[in-house]
Design a protein around this motif. Structure first.
Motif, PDB file in Angstrom:
ATOM      1  N   GLU A   1     -35.615 -23.557  35.717  1.00 35.14           N
ATOM      2  CA  GLU A   1     -34.942 -22.579  36.580  1.00 35.14           C
ATOM      3  C   GLU A   1     -34.333 -21.425  35.802  1.00 35.14           C
ATOM      4  OE1 GLU A   1     -32.047 -24.914  38.583  1.00 35.14           O
ATOM      5  OE2 GLU A   1     -33.513 -25.988  39.830  1.00 35.14           O
ATOM      6  N   LEU A   2     -34.276 -21.544  34.466  1.00 37.99           N
ATOM      7  CA  LEU A   2     -33.623 -20.519  33.662  1.00 37.99           C
ATOM      8  C   LEU A   2     -34.615 -19.440  33.249  1.00 37.99           C
ATOM      9  CD1 LEU A   2     -31.390 -22.735  31.335  1.00 37.99           C
ATOM     10  CD2 LEU A   2     -30.682 -21.397  33.321  1.00 37.99           C
ATOM     11  N   PRO A   3     -34.338 -18.181  33.580  1.00 34.48           N
ATOM     12  CA  PRO A   3     -35.246 -17.095  33.167  1.00 34.48           C
ATOM     13  C   PRO A   3     -35.212 -16.920  31.652  1.00 34.48           C
ATOM     14  CG  PRO A   3     -33.238 -16.201  34.120  1.00 34.48           C
ATOM     15  CD  PRO A   3     -33.177 -17.684  34.336  1.00 34.48           C
TER      16      PRO A   3
ATOM     17  N   ARG B   1     -37.201 -22.266  23.432  1.00 41.05           N
ATOM     18  CA  ARG B   1     -36.629 -21.036  22.909  1.00 41.05           C
ATOM     19  C   ARG B   1     -36.080 -20.217  24.068  1.00 41.05           C
ATOM     20  NH1 ARG B   1     -37.947 -19.145  17.613  1.00 41.05           N
ATOM     21  NH2 ARG B   1     -37.578 -17.014  18.344  1.00 41.05           N
ATOM     22  N   ILE B   2     -35.044 -19.444  23.791  1.00 41.54           N
ATOM     23  CA  ILE B   2     -34.451 -18.551  24.772  1.00 41.54           C
ATOM     24  C   ILE B   2     -34.785 -17.122  24.366  1.00 41.54           C
ATOM     25  CG2 ILE B   2     -32.316 -17.785  25.878  1.00 41.54           C
ATOM     26  CD1 ILE B   2     -31.077 -20.481  25.039  1.00 41.54           C
ATOM     27  N   SER B   3     -35.394 -16.387  25.261  1.00 43.17           N
ATOM     28  CA  SER B   3     -35.787 -15.013  24.964  1.00 43.17           C
ATOM     29  C   SER B   3     -34.577 -14.198  24.507  1.00 43.17           C
ATOM     30  CB  SER B   3     -36.399 -14.358  26.215  1.00 43.17           C
ATOM     31  OG  SER B   3     -36.740 -13.014  25.958  1.00 43.17           O
ATOM     32  N   GLY B   4     -34.727 -13.540  23.367  1.00 42.10           N
ATOM     33  CA  GLY B   4     -33.657 -12.702  22.856  1.00 42.10           C
ATOM     34  C   GLY B   4     -32.602 -13.435  22.073  1.00 42.10           C
TER      35      GLY B   4
ATOM     36  N   LEU C   1     -25.488 -18.527  28.504  1.00 39.25           N
ATOM     37  CA  LEU C   1     -26.183 -17.853  27.396  1.00 39.25           C
ATOM     38  C   LEU C   1     -27.249 -16.898  27.929  1.00 39.25           C
ATOM     39  CD1 LEU C   1     -26.815 -20.556  24.639  1.00 39.25           C
ATOM     40  CD2 LEU C   1     -25.529 -18.447  24.412  1.00 39.25           C
ATOM     41  N   VAL C   2     -27.993 -17.351  28.916  1.00 44.20           N
ATOM     42  CA  VAL C   2     -29.058 -16.531  29.487  1.00 44.20           C
ATOM     43  C   VAL C   2     -28.458 -15.307  30.177  1.00 44.20           C
ATOM     44  CG1 VAL C   2     -30.875 -16.465  31.234  1.00 44.20           C
ATOM     45  CG2 VAL C   2     -30.722 -18.420  29.664  1.00 44.20           C
ATOM     46  N   ARG C   3     -27.391 -15.506  30.940  1.00 46.18           N
ATOM     47  CA  ARG C   3     -26.771 -14.388  31.660  1.00 46.18           C
ATOM     48  C   ARG C   3     -26.235 -13.335  30.689  1.00 46.18           C
ATOM     49  NH1 ARG C   3     -24.552 -18.430  35.223  1.00 46.18           N
ATOM     50  NH2 ARG C   3     -22.592 -18.339  34.056  1.00 46.18           N
ATOM     51  N   GLU C   4     -25.671 -13.792  29.580  1.00 42.42           N
ATOM     52  CA  GLU C   4     -25.113 -12.854  28.598  1.00 42.42           C
ATOM     53  C   GLU C   4     -26.202 -11.985  27.976  1.00 42.42           C
ATOM     54  OE1 GLU C   4     -23.080 -15.244  25.769  1.00 42.42           O
ATOM     55  OE2 GLU C   4     -21.562 -15.921  27.182  1.00 42.42           O
ATOM     56  N   ARG C   5     -27.423 -12.521  27.898  1.00 45.32           N
ATOM     57  CA  ARG C   5     -28.496 -11.781  27.260  1.00 45.32           C
ATOM     58  C   ARG C   5     -29.202 -10.837  28.234  1.00 45.32           C
ATOM     59  NH1 ARG C   5     -29.013 -10.194  22.489  1.00 45.32           N
ATOM     60  NH2 ARG C   5     -28.235 -12.211  21.801  1.00 45.32           N
TER      61      ARG C   5
END
Length: 419
Positions: free
Chosen positions: A323-325, A348-351, A414-418
């Motif tokens: 569910e996490l972009p 991995r998390i983009s960015g 973390l995702v929202r911050e990026r």
């Protein structure tokens, strides 16, 4: 869905799980690097250092206690994997034991003999075999499928030949969580007369291991991955051990398993290993349904219970990550293929550099690993070795669904911050 009551009960047996570090109760999702230990392991090791702090084969009580403790550790390790006690060799860890056995096998090799290794393995089951190229061995590589992290069995079939002497393979990938079809691999290797050396370090805390059913020639574990201390043990089929000439000091026994145990062993660590196996058996006795009174049956019942809970942990984690972009999960992502994996999930998390993500989670008291985890072949094949590798979440049976939720919430931030 909530965390089962039996998991809540056993958590109280792990002193580390309740400690406060930097103002937080930590979430230990670093299991693939080493598990926490139950109180009985700590107590067993302390007791050994007080009551049996001697060397072996002496003519006095504390030495005889050491001898008895080593024998009990052999029985415990044998019960864990379905072997005989005399087929259990002790050493500092899986890596050291593998170098020991590979060197002994190297004495039997002739120039042009072939060793098969895989790009899915931890390097401790690669580098010791690569070293045999110095003696004229030819190294054959087997790849894995990038899309789901599974071993290329067709590629294995292509490299096997009458010159193949050893196939080195992992039971479960410490990087992607893949469970390899070891029994099938053994059948393929034995068909050309090759021996099979299995790294079961990452499988041991998750799967019920039966070396007789697998048919492998060697299998190696490290106890600190299954709730014990930093000691290792190796199973060697007796006829294989007898066929090898180990490197050893002259007065040491010539017969296995002692012939392969160089120097004084970690006696207190072996006491902890026995206690760790007993801990697992106790889960089966208390919360499972053993088929008979044996410790082996209790271990099977425990691993069935553990596997059921770990499935729920993995399902919650994979569903949340999906569910996490901007999050890319590597390896098997479908719970319909649960039989082919353990609850070790890398992504991995983009960015976000993996170390940056791990540090951010660490500040929130959530402990995960980043990098290549010594599975360098994996990150190289994925094109990530020069980019920091992966973030790895490794759940164990003492983890809770609430801890997975805490991780996912931190990842959402973390995702929202990026974005």
């Amino acid at each position: 869905m909530r965390t089962p009551e039996w998991v809540k009960q056993i958590r109280s047996e792990f002193p580390a799980l309740g400690q406060v570090i930097e103002g937080r109760i930590p979430v230990f999702l670093d299991g693939p690097g080493g598990s926490q230990v139950p109180r009985r392991v700590i107590e067993a090791m302390a007791r050994a250092m007080v009551e049996a702090n001697a060397n072996t084969h002496g003519a006095f009580p504390t030495s005889r206690r050491v001898d008895a403790g080593i024998m009990e550790a052999r029985r415990a390790a044998a019960d864990l994997i379905g072997a005989s006690p005399e087929e259990i060799v002790f050493g500092p860890n899986m890596t050291t034991l593998t170098f020991q056995i590979s060197r002994a096998i190297g004495r039997r090799l002739r120039p042009g003999d072939e060793i098969v290794v895989t790009r899915l393995d931890h390097d401790a089951n690669v580098a010791p075999w690569l070293a045999l190229a110095e003696q004229g061995a030819v190294i054959r590589w087997v790849d894995f499928h990038v899309e789901d992290g599974t071993l290329d069995l067709e590629g294995l079939a292509r490299v096997l030949s009458e010159r193949t002497r050893v196939v080195a393979v992992g039971y479960a990938s410490n990087a992607l969580g893949t469970v390899n079809p070891v029994r099938r691999i053994v059948e393929m290797a034995h068909a050309v007369g090759a021996w099979v050396y299995v790294d079961a370090v990452h499988a041991a805390p998750h799967l019920f291991i039966d070396v007789r059913e697998l048919g492998c020639d060697f299998l190696v574990c490290s106890a600190y991955k299954f709730f014990g201390p930093h000691v290792g043990f190796l199973y060697g089929r007796m006829e294989r051990l007898r066929a090898l000439q180990p490197y050893k000091v002259r007065p040491a026994p010539d017969h296995p398993p002692e012939a392969f145990e160089t120097g004084t062993q970690n006696h207190e660590g072996l006491a902890g290993l026995t206690a760790a196996v007993e801990y697992l058996a106790d889960i089966g006795r208390r919360f499972g349904t053993p088929t008979d009174p044996s410790r082996r049956a209790a271990i099977r019942a425990a691993m069935e219970k553990i596997r059921e809970h770990e499935r729920d942990l993995c399902a919650r984690l994979l569903e949340g990550l999906e569910e996490l972009p901007g999050v890319m999960v590597y390896g098997i992502r479908s719970m319909a293929r649960w039989a082919e994996r353990v609850p070790t999930v890398s992504f991995r998390i983009s960015g976000r550099h993996p170390r940056e993500a791990a540090e951010a989670l660490g500040r929130e008291g959530i402990y995960v690993w980043d990098g290549n985890f010594y599975a360098q072949g994996v990150t190289e094949r994925l094109g990530l070795e020069g980019q920091g590798g992966l973030v790895r979440v490794g759940a164990l049976h003492y983890n809770t669904l609430e801890e997975i939720d805490r991780l996912l919430e931190a990842l959402r931030r973390l995702v929202r911050e990026r974005i």
